[in-house]
Design a protein around this motif. Sequence first.
Motif, short mmCIF file in Angstrom:
data_model
loop_
_atom_site.label_atom_id
_atom_site.label_comp_id
_atom_site.label_asym_id
_atom_site.label_seq_id
_atom_site.Cartn_x
_atom_site.Cartn_y
_atom_site.Cartn_z
N PHE A 108 112.10 -4.60 -0.46
CA PHE A 108 111.71 -5.19 0.82
C PHE A 108 112.96 -5.68 1.53
CE2 PHE A 108 107.99 -6.35 -1.97
CZ PHE A 108 107.19 -5.31 -1.52
N LYS B 242 114.85 -11.22 4.68
CA LYS B 242 114.65 -11.95 5.93
C LYS B 242 114.77 -13.42 5.62
CE LYS B 242 111.61 -12.13 9.96
NZ LYS B 242 110.30 -11.71 10.54
N ASN C 106 111.68 -16.57 7.85
CA ASN C 106 110.24 -16.40 7.92
C ASN C 106 109.57 -17.75 8.17
OD1 ASN C 106 110.66 -13.76 7.36
ND2 ASN C 106 109.56 -13.72 5.42
N ASN D 129 107.25 -8.38 4.38
CA ASN D 129 108.48 -7.84 4.95
C ASN D 129 108.40 -6.32 4.97
OD1 ASN D 129 109.43 -10.43 5.05
ND2 ASN D 129 110.70 -10.25 3.23
N SER D 130 109.11 -5.71 5.86
CA SER D 130 109.09 -4.25 5.95
C SER D 130 109.75 -3.65 4.71
CB SER D 130 109.83 -3.79 7.21
OG SER D 130 111.18 -4.22 7.16
N ALA D 131 109.17 -2.55 4.22
CA ALA D 131 109.73 -1.86 3.06
C ALA D 131 110.96 -1.08 3.48
CB ALA D 131 108.68 -0.93 2.46
N SER D 132 112.05 -1.28 2.74
CA SER D 132 113.29 -0.56 3.04
C SER D 132 114.02 -0.28 1.73
CB SER D 132 114.17 -1.39 3.98
OG SER D 132 114.43 -2.66 3.39
#
Length: 435
Positions: free
Chosen positions: A174, A177, A180, A187-190
Amino acid sequence: MRNLFYVLIIPLILSCFDSNAQNYAVYNSYYLNPYLYNPAEAASEYTYVFVNHRQQWMGIEGSPVLTTVNFNTMLDNTRSGVGVKMSSYKRGLLSTTDVALTYAYGLSFSEKSRLYFALSGGAITNNIDITQADPSDPAITNYLANNIQPAANFGFMFKSESGFNFGMALPQLFAPKFNNPSSFEFNSASPFDNVIVSAYYRKKLQGKMVNRVKKGVRTKAKTEGSYAPLEFYVLYKYAKPGNSQAEAMIKLNLSENFWLGAAYRQSYGMSGSVGLAVKKFLLSYSYEPGNQPEPAFSQGTHEIQLGLRLGDLKKFRRVAPVLRSTLRPQTEQHSARFKQEIPDLHEVLPTAPEANKKYYVVIKVFGDFTSADRFKKELRGQKLNADLFYYEKDRKYYVHIFATEKSAEAFEEVRNLKTFTKLKEARVLTVEPKK
């Protein structure tokens, strides 16, 4: 004016963190504790507990300080491993605390190589410590939120008894960040923003026989296997923002209990390490000069790691093969006394061509036919193709379960019987053709 300062400066600091996705920690002691980088290393040959403390760039206020505690082990006589890792990472205004649980599973390629896959899941919390700011100011409320977010990583590792090992880890599934406003906000998957690729050569040697005194009695015992004098490690850390980095290390084992190491990190510089092993305790220390990454930058970087090895060597359970002795049925002999000339069981194997020999997997030897025949029937009850040899010279009966003209097949069958069955007394008998 003070609140205006925080409104302008804090977002700038955080934007720097967010733009640099490679926010995971750096370790010099990964060669001793590879689970720090790759979760697949949780399946270790022993149970380990490590405490690692890294003080980076001494003399600089707000420099990174990292403390990590981890536990990992293979579950004995299985193909699984488990681990847990907890760390506290402080750098400047930002403090990160995380915990992760790991499960690893191995696939056996052969008797000497296997491939492990592992997944870790846990939680991470980020806190920005600005004690002089007004926490009620809406402009900075979100940045002061000390919340908890999900975290995960993945890795695989190929291990071989030849000494060669290769693996890859995705340390942040993820995207990180740091501001928050609420806990467990997705969280966006990366997963591929950061990738760690590792390869190392670490050859384990066989143990040696030594004299030991136990309760006043001198006996011979086999020591645990040690590692070859030289070990080599290579790391490549890929980061999507462009700050990728390569690293190489060499470790010199001066003895089973003392070693030295030297490493080079791209665009950073050299580091040195020293280690000591006393019984089940491990200690390593590494140092990076203060002129890195720039001349007179700091007073240097120090890292110390303490380890404790618990329990005995763990055994990896391979998938049991299909025994050859259950595949090809043999014709049962109905004669009360099946007689055949064979050499002595302890005879040294001759060196004639394989085509001129026959190889038998012998299980047990008896002095009377009744006992041998009863044991033969017991083996057949276990779906093994048992039969008898009678040796006239010593007047004994030999029970065997497999016959072949290829020595490799016979010896492999013996190894499999000893590993995966209770027939630990299996051995290979070579029979020369009659002239």
